[in-house]
Design an enzyme around this catalytic site. Structure first.
Site, short mmCIF file in Angstrom:
data_model
loop_
_atom_site.label_atom_id
_atom_site.label_comp_id
_atom_site.label_asym_id
_atom_site.label_seq_id
_atom_site.Cartn_x
_atom_site.Cartn_y
_atom_site.Cartn_z
N ARG A 43 0.84 -1.21 0.00
CA ARG A 43 0.00 0.00 0.00
C ARG A 43 0.87 1.26 0.00
O ARG A 43 0.54 2.25 -0.66
CB ARG A 43 -0.93 -0.03 1.22
CG ARG A 43 -1.88 1.14 1.29
CD ARG A 43 -2.95 0.96 2.38
NE ARG A 43 -3.63 2.21 2.65
CZ ARG A 43 -3.61 2.86 3.82
NH1 ARG A 43 -2.95 2.36 4.85
NH2 ARG A 43 -4.25 4.00 3.96
N HIS A 47 0.57 4.14 -2.80
CA HIS A 47 0.19 5.53 -2.50
C HIS A 47 1.32 6.51 -2.80
O HIS A 47 1.05 7.68 -3.08
CB HIS A 47 -0.26 5.65 -1.04
CG HIS A 47 -1.66 5.17 -0.82
ND1 HIS A 47 -2.47 5.65 0.17
CD2 HIS A 47 -2.40 4.25 -1.47
CE1 HIS A 47 -3.65 5.04 0.12
NE2 HIS A 47 -3.63 4.17 -0.87
N HIS A 170 -5.81 -6.21 -3.60
CA HIS A 170 -6.63 -6.37 -2.40
C HIS A 170 -6.77 -7.83 -1.97
O HIS A 170 -7.47 -8.12 -1.00
CB HIS A 170 -8.00 -5.69 -2.58
CG HIS A 170 -7.92 -4.20 -2.43
ND1 HIS A 170 -8.96 -3.35 -2.74
CD2 HIS A 170 -6.92 -3.39 -1.99
CE1 HIS A 170 -8.59 -2.10 -2.51
NE2 HIS A 170 -7.36 -2.09 -2.06
N TRP A 186 -10.15 -8.84 2.68
CA TRP A 186 -10.89 -9.20 1.47
C TRP A 186 -10.95 -10.72 1.27
O TRP A 186 -11.78 -11.22 0.56
CB TRP A 186 -10.23 -8.57 0.24
CG TRP A 186 -10.40 -7.09 0.13
CD1 TRP A 186 -11.40 -6.45 -0.56
CD2 TRP A 186 -9.57 -6.05 0.67
NE1 TRP A 186 -11.22 -5.08 -0.45
CE2 TRP A 186 -10.12 -4.81 0.29
CE3 TRP A 186 -8.42 -6.04 1.46
CZ2 TRP A 186 -9.56 -3.58 0.64
CZ3 TRP A 186 -7.86 -4.81 1.82
CH2 TRP A 186 -8.43 -3.61 1.42
C1 HEM Z 1 -5.91 -1.22 1.65
C2 HEM Z 1 -8.90 1.58 -0.94
C3 HEM Z 1 -6.53 0.34 -4.98
C4 HEM Z 1 -3.33 -2.09 -2.35
C5 HEM Z 1 -6.90 -0.33 1.29
C6 HEM Z 1 -7.81 0.29 2.21
C7 HEM Z 1 -8.67 1.07 1.49
C8 HEM Z 1 -8.28 0.95 0.11
C9 HEM Z 1 -9.82 1.90 2.03
C10 HEM Z 1 -7.80 0.09 3.72
C11 HEM Z 1 -6.73 0.92 4.40
C12 HEM Z 1 -6.69 0.65 5.89
O1 HEM Z 1 -7.71 0.90 6.55
O2 HEM Z 1 -5.66 0.15 6.36
C13 HEM Z 1 -8.55 1.43 -2.28
C14 HEM Z 1 -9.29 2.00 -3.39
C15 HEM Z 1 -8.64 1.63 -4.52
C16 HEM Z 1 -7.48 0.85 -4.12
C17 HEM Z 1 -10.54 2.84 -3.26
C18 HEM Z 1 -8.98 1.88 -5.97
C19 HEM Z 1 -10.18 2.10 -6.41
C20 HEM Z 1 -5.40 -0.32 -4.60
C21 HEM Z 1 -4.29 -0.63 -5.47
C22 HEM Z 1 -3.38 -1.31 -4.73
C23 HEM Z 1 -3.93 -1.42 -3.38
C24 HEM Z 1 -4.20 -0.22 -6.95
C25 HEM Z 1 -2.04 -1.86 -5.14
C26 HEM Z 1 -1.70 -2.16 -6.37
C27 HEM Z 1 -3.82 -2.16 -1.06
C28 HEM Z 1 -3.28 -3.03 -0.02
C29 HEM Z 1 -4.04 -2.78 1.14
C30 HEM Z 1 -5.02 -1.77 0.77
C31 HEM Z 1 -2.16 -4.04 -0.16
C32 HEM Z 1 -3.90 -3.45 2.51
C33 HEM Z 1 -3.07 -2.61 3.44
C34 HEM Z 1 -2.91 -3.22 4.81
O3 HEM Z 1 -3.26 -4.38 5.05
O4 HEM Z 1 -2.39 -2.52 5.69
N1 HEM Z 1 -7.20 0.09 0.02
N2 HEM Z 1 -7.48 0.75 -2.76
N3 HEM Z 1 -5.13 -0.79 -3.35
N4 HEM Z 1 -4.87 -1.44 -0.56
FE1 HEM Z 1 -6.21 -0.40 -1.67
#
Ligand code: HEM
Length: 289
Positions: A43, A47, A170, A186
Protein backbone atom coordinates in the site's frame (compact mmCIF):
# COMPACT_ATOMS: atom_id res chain seq x y z
CA UNK A 1 7.76 18.30 -17.80
CA UNK A 2 8.19 15.48 -15.30
CA UNK A 3 8.70 16.20 -11.62
CA UNK A 4 12.07 17.89 -11.23
CA UNK A 5 13.89 17.06 -8.05
CA UNK A 6 16.47 19.68 -7.18
CA UNK A 7 19.63 19.19 -5.12
CA UNK A 8 19.28 15.43 -5.09
CA UNK A 9 22.44 13.40 -4.58
CA UNK A 10 23.77 11.48 -7.57
CA UNK A 11 23.02 7.74 -7.46
CA UNK A 12 25.59 5.63 -5.64
CA UNK A 13 26.36 1.94 -5.88
CA UNK A 14 23.76 -0.02 -3.94
CA UNK A 15 23.42 -3.80 -3.59
CA UNK A 16 19.68 -3.88 -4.27
CA UNK A 17 19.41 -7.64 -3.77
CA UNK A 18 20.90 -7.16 -0.29
CA UNK A 19 18.27 -4.46 0.42
CA UNK A 20 15.58 -6.80 -0.93
CA UNK A 21 16.77 -9.64 1.30
CA UNK A 22 16.80 -7.39 4.37
CA UNK A 23 13.21 -6.31 3.68
CA UNK A 24 12.16 -9.92 3.00
CA UNK A 25 13.72 -10.91 6.30
CA UNK A 26 11.75 -8.20 8.14
CA UNK A 27 8.27 -9.00 6.79
CA UNK A 28 7.12 -11.60 9.29
CA UNK A 29 5.99 -10.31 12.68
CA UNK A 30 3.38 -12.30 14.55
CA UNK A 31 2.49 -9.27 16.68
CA UNK A 32 1.59 -7.12 13.66
CA UNK A 33 -1.84 -7.44 12.01
CA UNK A 34 -2.13 -10.78 10.17
CA UNK A 35 1.53 -11.57 10.83
CA UNK A 36 3.22 -9.69 7.99
CA UNK A 37 4.25 -6.14 7.11
CA UNK A 38 3.96 -7.12 3.43
CA UNK A 39 0.45 -5.76 2.75
CA UNK A 40 1.05 -2.32 4.24
CA UNK A 41 4.33 -2.05 2.29
CA UNK A 42 2.46 -2.75 -0.96
CA UNK A 43 0.00 0.00 0.00
CA UNK A 44 2.92 2.37 0.70
CA UNK A 45 4.45 1.74 -2.75
CA UNK A 46 1.05 2.29 -4.34
CA UNK A 47 0.19 5.53 -2.50
CA UNK A 48 3.68 6.91 -3.13
CA UNK A 49 3.18 6.29 -6.88
CA UNK A 50 -0.55 6.80 -7.41
CA UNK A 51 -0.34 10.59 -7.05
CA UNK A 52 0.96 10.81 -10.61
CA UNK A 53 -0.76 13.19 -13.01
CA UNK A 54 0.07 12.49 -16.65
CA UNK A 55 -1.08 15.97 -17.74
CA UNK A 56 1.37 17.92 -15.59
CA UNK A 57 3.92 15.11 -15.11
CA UNK A 58 4.08 15.73 -11.37
CA UNK A 59 3.43 13.30 -8.55
CA UNK A 60 4.47 9.65 -8.70
CA UNK A 61 7.08 7.64 -6.85
CA UNK A 62 9.96 10.02 -7.63
CA UNK A 63 10.41 12.21 -4.57
CA UNK A 64 9.02 10.10 -1.70
CA UNK A 65 7.18 13.24 -0.64
CA UNK A 66 4.93 11.32 1.77
CA UNK A 67 7.78 11.83 4.26
CA UNK A 68 6.51 15.39 4.65
CA UNK A 69 3.39 17.00 6.00
CA UNK A 70 1.04 17.83 4.29
CA UNK A 71 1.21 14.64 2.17
CA UNK A 72 1.80 12.36 5.18
CA UNK A 73 -1.43 13.74 6.65
CA UNK A 74 -3.62 13.24 3.60
CA UNK A 75 -6.57 11.13 4.75
CA UNK A 76 -5.80 8.42 2.19
CA UNK A 77 -2.35 7.91 3.73
CA UNK A 78 -3.56 7.19 7.27
CA UNK A 79 -1.65 4.24 8.72
CA UNK A 80 1.23 4.41 6.25
CA UNK A 81 3.47 5.91 8.94
CA UNK A 82 3.71 2.29 10.18
CA UNK A 83 5.09 1.17 6.82
CA UNK A 84 7.52 4.10 6.64
CA UNK A 85 8.73 3.50 10.21
CA UNK A 86 9.15 -0.20 9.48
CA UNK A 87 11.58 0.62 6.65
CA UNK A 88 13.64 3.10 8.69
CA UNK A 89 16.12 0.47 10.03
CA UNK A 90 16.63 -0.77 6.44
CA UNK A 91 17.35 2.80 5.30
CA UNK A 92 19.87 3.12 8.18
CA UNK A 93 21.56 -0.11 7.09
CA UNK A 94 21.67 0.96 3.42
CA UNK A 95 21.88 4.77 3.58
CA UNK A 96 22.80 5.07 -0.13
CA UNK A 97 19.35 3.97 -1.34
CA UNK A 98 16.84 6.80 -1.76
CA UNK A 99 13.55 6.60 0.11
CA UNK A 100 11.68 6.61 -3.20
CA UNK A 101 13.67 3.59 -4.46
CA UNK A 102 13.34 1.89 -1.05
CA UNK A 103 9.55 2.24 -0.85
CA UNK A 104 8.94 0.91 -4.34
CA UNK A 105 11.48 -1.89 -3.87
CA UNK A 106 9.69 -2.83 -0.62
CA UNK A 107 6.40 -3.10 -2.53
CA UNK A 108 8.05 -5.39 -5.08
CA UNK A 109 9.61 -7.48 -2.31
CA UNK A 110 6.27 -7.86 -0.50
CA UNK A 111 4.37 -8.95 -3.63
CA UNK A 112 7.08 -11.44 -4.59
CA UNK A 113 7.66 -12.88 -1.11
CA UNK A 114 3.93 -13.30 -0.40
CA UNK A 115 3.63 -15.53 -3.46
CA UNK A 116 3.00 -13.06 -6.25
CA UNK A 117 4.68 -12.68 -9.63
CA UNK A 118 8.09 -11.19 -10.37
CA UNK A 119 7.84 -7.39 -10.82
CA UNK A 120 10.37 -5.60 -13.06
CA UNK A 121 12.00 -2.79 -11.05
CA UNK A 122 14.49 -0.08 -11.99
CA UNK A 123 16.53 2.08 -9.61
CA UNK A 124 17.21 5.79 -9.89
CA UNK A 125 14.40 7.66 -8.11
CA UNK A 126 15.52 10.80 -6.30
CA UNK A 127 14.14 12.11 -3.04
CA UNK A 128 12.40 15.46 -3.26
CA UNK A 129 11.56 18.26 -0.89
CA UNK A 130 8.39 19.46 0.74
CA UNK A 131 7.68 21.70 -2.30
CA UNK A 132 7.29 18.52 -4.37
CA UNK A 133 4.30 17.32 -2.27
CA UNK A 134 1.17 16.67 -4.32
CA UNK A 135 -2.22 18.21 -3.49
CA UNK A 136 -4.71 16.10 -1.52
CA UNK A 137 -7.36 14.17 -3.46
CA UNK A 138 -5.27 12.32 -6.02
CA UNK A 139 -5.88 8.83 -4.60
CA UNK A 140 -9.21 7.00 -4.97
CA UNK A 141 -12.15 7.19 -2.53
CA UNK A 142 -13.44 3.76 -1.54
CA UNK A 143 -17.09 4.74 -1.33
CA UNK A 144 -17.42 5.89 -4.94
CA UNK A 145 -18.27 4.14 -8.19
CA UNK A 146 -16.76 3.24 -11.57
CA UNK A 147 -16.69 6.85 -12.90
CA UNK A 148 -14.56 7.99 -10.01
CA UNK A 149 -12.20 5.02 -10.36
CA UNK A 150 -11.76 5.80 -14.06
CA UNK A 151 -11.13 9.52 -13.43
CA UNK A 152 -8.41 8.73 -10.92
CA UNK A 153 -6.66 5.93 -12.82
CA UNK A 154 -6.98 7.48 -16.29
CA UNK A 155 -5.20 10.55 -14.82
CA UNK A 156 -2.27 8.22 -14.02
CA UNK A 157 -2.41 6.82 -17.56
CA UNK A 158 -4.01 3.42 -16.90
CA UNK A 159 -6.73 1.72 -18.98
CA UNK A 160 -9.69 -0.40 -17.80
CA UNK A 161 -7.81 -3.73 -17.89
CA UNK A 162 -4.93 -2.28 -15.90
CA UNK A 163 -7.36 -0.87 -13.31
CA UNK A 164 -8.86 -4.32 -12.76
CA UNK A 165 -5.44 -5.99 -12.57
CA UNK A 166 -4.14 -3.47 -10.02
CA UNK A 167 -7.26 -3.86 -7.87
CA UNK A 168 -6.30 -7.52 -7.38
CA UNK A 169 -3.72 -6.30 -4.84
CA UNK A 170 -6.63 -6.37 -2.40
CA UNK A 171 -5.91 -10.08 -2.08
CA UNK A 172 -3.46 -8.71 0.48
CA UNK A 173 -4.13 -7.09 3.81
CA UNK A 174 -7.15 -5.57 5.40
CA UNK A 175 -9.00 -2.38 6.22
CA UNK A 176 -8.51 -0.85 9.67
CA UNK A 177 -11.17 1.22 11.44
CA UNK A 178 -8.48 3.51 12.86
CA UNK A 179 -6.95 4.16 9.42
CA UNK A 180 -9.58 4.29 6.65
CA UNK A 181 -12.65 3.65 8.84
CA UNK A 182 -13.43 0.45 6.91
CA UNK A 183 -13.03 -2.93 8.54
CA UNK A 184 -11.81 -6.38 7.62
CA UNK A 185 -9.86 -8.41 5.06
CA UNK A 186 -10.89 -9.20 1.47
CA UNK A 187 -9.95 -12.86 1.70
CA UNK A 188 -9.28 -15.61 4.25
CA UNK A 189 -5.51 -15.69 3.69
CA UNK A 190 -4.62 -11.98 3.57
CA UNK A 191 -0.86 -12.56 3.53
CA UNK A 192 -0.98 -14.70 0.37
CA UNK A 193 -0.95 -13.02 -3.02
CA UNK A 194 -3.33 -14.89 -5.36
CA UNK A 195 -6.40 -14.38 -7.57
CA UNK A 196 -8.65 -15.23 -4.62
CA UNK A 197 -10.01 -11.66 -4.48
CA UNK A 198 -11.54 -12.06 -7.95
CA UNK A 199 -12.86 -15.55 -7.22
CA UNK A 200 -14.61 -14.31 -4.07
CA UNK A 201 -16.07 -11.29 -5.89
CA UNK A 202 -18.02 -13.72 -8.08
CA UNK A 203 -18.48 -16.83 -5.90
CA UNK A 204 -19.63 -15.15 -2.69
CA UNK A 205 -22.90 -13.31 -2.23
CA UNK A 206 -22.23 -9.76 -1.03
CA UNK A 207 -24.60 -7.67 1.05
CA UNK A 208 -24.36 -4.22 2.61
CA UNK A 209 -23.02 -4.48 6.14
CA UNK A 210 -25.28 -2.93 8.74
CA UNK A 211 -23.00 -1.06 11.10
CA UNK A 212 -22.06 2.42 12.25
CA UNK A 213 -19.00 2.62 9.99
CA UNK A 214 -18.77 3.76 6.36
CA UNK A 215 -20.67 1.79 3.68
CA UNK A 216 -19.02 -1.53 2.89
CA UNK A 217 -20.08 -5.03 1.85
CA UNK A 218 -19.84 -8.33 3.73
CA UNK A 219 -19.98 -11.91 2.46
CA UNK A 220 -23.21 -13.74 3.25
CA UNK A 221 -21.48 -17.03 4.10
CA UNK A 222 -19.79 -15.97 7.33
CA UNK A 223 -19.70 -12.14 7.26
CA UNK A 224 -15.96 -12.18 7.96
CA UNK A 225 -14.85 -10.82 4.58
CA UNK A 226 -15.35 -7.39 3.09
CA UNK A 227 -15.53 -5.52 -0.20
CA UNK A 228 -15.46 -1.77 -0.76
CA UNK A 229 -17.89 -0.06 -3.15
CA UNK A 230 -14.97 0.41 -5.52
CA UNK A 231 -14.27 -3.35 -5.38
CA UNK A 232 -17.90 -4.15 -6.21
CA UNK A 233 -17.66 -1.83 -9.24
CA UNK A 234 -15.39 -4.42 -10.89
CA UNK A 235 -18.42 -6.74 -11.07
CA UNK A 236 -21.18 -4.22 -11.72
CA UNK A 237 -19.40 -2.21 -14.42
CA UNK A 238 -19.86 -3.79 -17.86
CA UNK A 239 -16.38 -2.94 -19.07
CA UNK A 240 -14.54 -4.04 -15.91
CA UNK A 241 -16.47 -7.29 -15.42
CA UNK A 242 -15.03 -9.48 -18.23
CA UNK A 243 -11.47 -8.77 -17.09
CA UNK A 244 -12.36 -9.52 -13.46
CA UNK A 245 -14.00 -12.79 -14.62
CA UNK A 246 -10.91 -13.72 -16.61
CA UNK A 247 -8.71 -13.21 -13.52
CA UNK A 248 -11.11 -15.23 -11.32
CA UNK A 249 -10.68 -18.20 -13.69
CA UNK A 250 -7.05 -17.77 -14.69
CA UNK A 251 -4.47 -16.90 -12.05
CA UNK A 252 -1.61 -16.93 -14.59
CA UNK A 253 -3.35 -14.24 -16.63
CA UNK A 254 -3.83 -12.17 -13.47
CA UNK A 255 -0.20 -12.59 -12.37
CA UNK A 256 1.13 -11.63 -15.78
CA UNK A 257 -1.08 -8.53 -16.12
CA UNK A 258 -0.59 -7.48 -12.49
CA UNK A 259 3.18 -7.66 -12.88
CA UNK A 260 3.11 -5.30 -15.87
CA UNK A 261 0.61 -2.87 -14.36
CA UNK A 262 2.29 -2.72 -10.93
CA UNK A 263 5.67 -2.20 -12.54
CA UNK A 264 4.23 0.65 -14.61
CA UNK A 265 2.68 2.16 -11.45
CA UNK A 266 5.89 2.28 -9.44
CA UNK A 267 7.83 4.00 -12.25
CA UNK A 268 5.24 6.72 -12.96
CA UNK A 269 6.71 10.22 -13.01
CA UNK A 270 10.33 9.11 -12.92
CA UNK A 271 12.24 10.65 -15.86
CA UNK A 272 13.47 7.74 -18.01
CA UNK A 273 16.98 9.18 -18.18
CA UNK A 274 17.20 8.87 -14.40
CA UNK A 275 16.36 5.16 -14.34
CA UNK A 276 18.79 2.23 -14.34
CA UNK A 277 18.36 -0.91 -16.42
CA UNK A 278 15.94 -3.38 -14.77
CA UNK A 279 17.55 -4.74 -11.59
CA UNK A 280 17.01 -8.49 -11.12
CA UNK A 281 15.47 -8.95 -7.65
CA UNK A 282 15.28 -12.65 -6.88
CA UNK A 283 12.77 -14.17 -4.50
CA UNK A 284 14.43 -15.69 -1.44
CA UNK A 285 13.19 -19.15 -2.53
CA UNK A 286 14.91 -18.78 -5.91
CA UNK A 287 18.30 -17.79 -4.52
CA UNK A 288 21.08 -20.35 -4.23
CA UNK A 289 21.34 -21.66 -0.63
C1 HEM B 1 -5.91 -1.22 1.65
C2 HEM B 1 -8.90 1.58 -0.94
C3 HEM B 1 -6.53 0.34 -4.98
C4 HEM B 1 -3.33 -2.09 -2.35
C5 HEM B 1 -6.90 -0.33 1.29
C6 HEM B 1 -7.81 0.29 2.21
C7 HEM B 1 -8.67 1.07 1.49
C8 HEM B 1 -8.28 0.95 0.11
C9 HEM B 1 -9.82 1.90 2.03
C10 HEM B 1 -7.80 0.09 3.72
C11 HEM B 1 -6.73 0.92 4.40
C12 HEM B 1 -6.69 0.65 5.89
O1 HEM B 1 -7.71 0.90 6.55
O2 HEM B 1 -5.66 0.15 6.36
C13 HEM B 1 -8.55 1.43 -2.28
C14 HEM B 1 -9.29 2.00 -3.39
C15 HEM B 1 -8.64 1.63 -4.52
C16 HEM B 1 -7.48 0.85 -4.12
C17 HEM B 1 -10.54 2.84 -3.26
C18 HEM B 1 -8.98 1.88 -5.97
C19 HEM B 1 -10.18 2.10 -6.41
C20 HEM B 1 -5.40 -0.32 -4.60
C21 HEM B 1 -4.29 -0.63 -5.47
C22 HEM B 1 -3.38 -1.31 -4.73
C23 HEM B 1 -3.93 -1.42 -3.38
C24 HEM B 1 -4.20 -0.22 -6.95
C25 HEM B 1 -2.04 -1.86 -5.14
C26 HEM B 1 -1.70 -2.16 -6.37
C27 HEM B 1 -3.82 -2.16 -1.06
C28 HEM B 1 -3.28 -3.03 -0.02
C29 HEM B 1 -4.04 -2.78 1.14
C30 HEM B 1 -5.02 -1.77 0.77
C31 HEM B 1 -2.16 -4.04 -0.16
C32 HEM B 1 -3.90 -3.45 2.51
C33 HEM B 1 -3.07 -2.61 3.44
C34 HEM B 1 -2.91 -3.22 4.81
O3 HEM B 1 -3.26 -4.38 5.05
O4 HEM B 1 -2.39 -2.52 5.69
N1 HEM B 1 -7.20 0.09 0.02
N2 HEM B 1 -7.48 0.75 -2.76
N3 HEM B 1 -5.13 -0.79 -3.35
N4 HEM B 1 -4.87 -1.44 -0.56
FE1 HEM B 1 -6.21 -0.40 -1.67
Amino acid sequence: DQRTIKDAASPKEVDYQAVYNAIADSLEDEKYDDGSYGPVLVRLAWHASGTYDKNTGNGGSNGATMRFAPEANHGANAGLEKARAHLEPIKKKFPEITYSDLWTLAGVCAVQELGGPYIPWRAGRKDGNVENCTPDGRLPDADKGADHIRNIFYRMGFNDEEIVALSGAHALGRCHTDRSGFDGPWQYAPTTFSNEYFRLLFDEKWQERKWKGPPQFENKTDKSLMMLRTDMALVTDKAFKPTAQKYAKDENAFFSDFSKAFSKLIHLGVPTAQLSEPVPLKKIEDQAP
